[in-house]
Enzyme design. Structure first.
Site, short mmCIF file in Angstrom:
data_model
loop_
_atom_site.label_atom_id
_atom_site.label_comp_id
_atom_site.label_asym_id
_atom_site.label_seq_id
_atom_site.Cartn_x
_atom_site.Cartn_y
_atom_site.Cartn_z
N GLY A 62 -17.29 4.21 -3.31
CA GLY A 62 -16.68 4.42 -1.80
C GLY A 62 -16.24 3.11 -0.96
O GLY A 62 -15.84 3.45 0.12
N SER B 254 -11.92 0.69 -6.23
CA SER B 254 -11.53 1.40 -7.48
C SER B 254 -12.61 1.63 -8.48
O SER B 254 -12.08 1.03 -9.66
CB SER B 254 -10.25 0.80 -7.93
N GLU C 25 0.99 -1.31 -0.22
CA GLU C 25 0.07 0.04 0.00
C GLU C 25 0.98 1.37 -0.01
O GLU C 25 1.60 1.29 0.84
CB GLU C 25 -0.98 -0.21 1.21
N THR D 295 3.09 1.97 -2.24
CA THR D 295 4.26 1.60 -2.72
C THR D 295 4.17 2.07 -4.32
O THR D 295 5.23 2.18 -4.85
CB THR D 295 4.48 0.11 -2.80
N SER E 121 -13.56 4.26 -9.99
CA SER E 121 -13.01 5.32 -10.78
C SER E 121 -12.03 4.71 -11.78
O SER E 121 -12.01 5.07 -13.23
CB SER E 121 -12.53 6.63 -10.27
N ASP F 260 -4.10 0.85 -9.25
CA ASP F 260 -5.51 0.21 -9.59
C ASP F 260 -5.87 0.12 -11.00
O ASP F 260 -6.48 -0.75 -11.40
CB ASP F 260 -6.49 1.60 -9.11
C1 GLA Z 1 -5.04 4.79 -4.12
C2 GLA Z 1 -4.44 5.11 -5.33
C3 GLA Z 1 -3.25 4.01 -5.59
C4 GLA Z 1 -2.57 3.65 -4.58
C5 GLA Z 1 -3.25 3.43 -3.42
C6 GLA Z 1 -2.59 3.15 -2.10
O1 GLA Z 1 -5.94 3.79 -4.17
O2 GLA Z 1 -5.18 5.31 -6.36
O3 GLA Z 1 -2.90 4.46 -6.98
O4 GLA Z 1 -1.58 4.72 -4.19
O5 GLA Z 1 -4.20 4.49 -3.14
O6 GLA Z 1 -1.52 2.01 -2.32
#
Ligand code: GLA
Length: 390
Positions: free
Chosen positions: A127, A131, A40, A42, A133, A177
């Site tokens: 929410g 992901s 996370e 990274t 979006s 994502d």
């Molecule tokens: C969000 C961002 C990703 C990533 C995560 C954290 O989901 O869209 O690109 O940085 O946070 O790991």
């Protein structure tokens, strides 16, 4: 939501396309949401992560027009927008800014000559941190690429999505994502190397357990400003170490000892401590997944949570309660806050036979303290971007 098979979504949305445009789409571009098992924050630091796509999707159905008009009907928002390829603005609700922005970025690079009829819809809860979006971006960019015969290179789609986030939406995001939404493989986990921008797949021997998401229902409105702040902090932390050592470290080459050099800067030190330990956990997680070692997987998730909460400061009190309650239940192997943070959800590995009991325990105990209902979803994995042409 969820649980709707992909083919029934396709059938339903094809009817809607016909309803809107009185003909059939030439293509359907189907992009999944994702979960992140570990790694996370990274991605924008050019480290590693293990995400995978889930069985919830955004679908873009599209055909080419003879003029330069773009018509987009959103099934989820029950709203149609119309604009010309010659005349872009980035106003409107967030979903509009995403779709207009995607077409704007593609147009800037490839100089599109004809417009589109488009229907967009999906079943990714908004929410939850799944992901939705990114899936929207991948789905629409995949659709336009395919319709216009632009490029057969999925990395080009990935880069367009990233440009969209940076140039139009002002988010300094990494590619986690979108990468997962494009390249995942249903039967394996995805291991991404963000420095080389390449990936491999991990065979899973995980059995007798399930993955669930617990949504704290805490809105992540502040996420993007705080997220951009984390991006800057990490950049500054690595630059400071390089300045002190006269070396050119990146996240993968710095070791824990080197960060002692910036100990006096407490915030930067903590951010880097999270990143370095998290990056190493990715490989420990890979080994545990290969072995099907549930206890180690659970332990790594919990270690990651501690680090995200204490060193990266992206948790909140509602998430902390969810984790505290989860830990008290014997069905819980481990779990952590997932995604950008500042609210959103936790991802958890649970004993399959204790799942229902676990869910009602956490829900009831959470309600006793905060007097509102949290939402819980069981997820299954799926493959990445799928473009069907007719
Ligand atoms: C969000 C961002 C990703 C990533 C995560 C954290 O989901 O869209 O690109 O940085 O946070 O790991």
């Amino acid at each position: 939501m969820g649980g709707i098979a992909k083919h029934s979504l396709i059938d339903k949305y094809k009817e809607e396309f016909y309803e809107q445009y009185k003909n059939s789409p030439s293509i359907i571009s189907i992009a999944p949401g994702r979960v992140n098992i570990i790694g996370e924050h990274t991605d924008y630091n050019k480290g590693f992560a293990i995400p995978t796509a889930i069985d919830r999707w955004i679908l873009t159905l599209a055909s080419i027009r003879n003029d330069q008009e773009v018509n987009i009907f959103s099934i989820n928002y029950n709203r149609k927008i119309i604009f010309s390829l010659k005349n872009f603005d980035d106003k409107g609700e967030l979903w509009e800014r995403y779709v207009k922005g995607a077409i704007y970025i593609i147009n800037k690079k490839y100089d599109l000559t004809r417009g589109f009829n488009i229907v967009i819809g999906g079943n990714i809860p908004i929410g939850f941190g799944m992901s939705s979006s990114a899936a929207l971006e991948v789905s629409i960019v995949g659709a336009i690429f395919s319709l216009c015969g632009l490029e057969h290179d999925k990395y080009k789609i990935l880069k367009i999505c990233n440009l969209l986030e940076k140039e139009v939406l002002g988010i300094k995001s990494g590619m986690l994502d979108q990468y997962a939404s494009i390249f995942s493989n249903k039967k394996q986990f995805l291991l991404i190397d963000f420095l080389k921008l390449e990936h491999s797949y991990i065979n899973s021997n995980i059995k007798d357990s399930c993955w669930i998401l617990i949504n704290s229902m805490v809105s992540r409105e502040l996420m993007y400003s705080a997220y951009n702040q984390r991006v800057d902090e990490c950049k500054n932390a690595i630059a400071l170490i390089n300045q002190k050592t006269n070396k050119e470290y990146n996240l993968n080459s710095i070791d824990v000892d080197a960060i002692e050099l910036i100990k006096e800067n407490k915030v930067l030190y903590k951010r880097l401590l999270h990143l370095i330990t998290e990056n190493k956990r990715v490989f420990k997680m890979r080994d545990a997944i290969l072995k099907g070692d549930l206890n180690t997987i659970g332990h790594l998730l919990s270690e990651s949570h501690e680090s995200l909460s204490k060193n990266y400061d992206v948790s909140c009190k509602e998430i902390e309660l969810i984790i505290e309650l989860s830990r008290k239940h014997s069905g819980f192997y481990g779990g952590r806050i997932m995604g950008g943070g500042f609210g959103g959800c936790t991802i958890n590995l649970i004993k399959a036979d204790l799942k229902e009991n676990f869910i009602s325990y956490v829900k009831d105990e959470f309600y006793n303290k905060y007097e509102y209902d949290i939402k819980i979803e069981t997820i299954n994995f799926s493959s990445g971007l799928d473009i069907v042409t007719f």
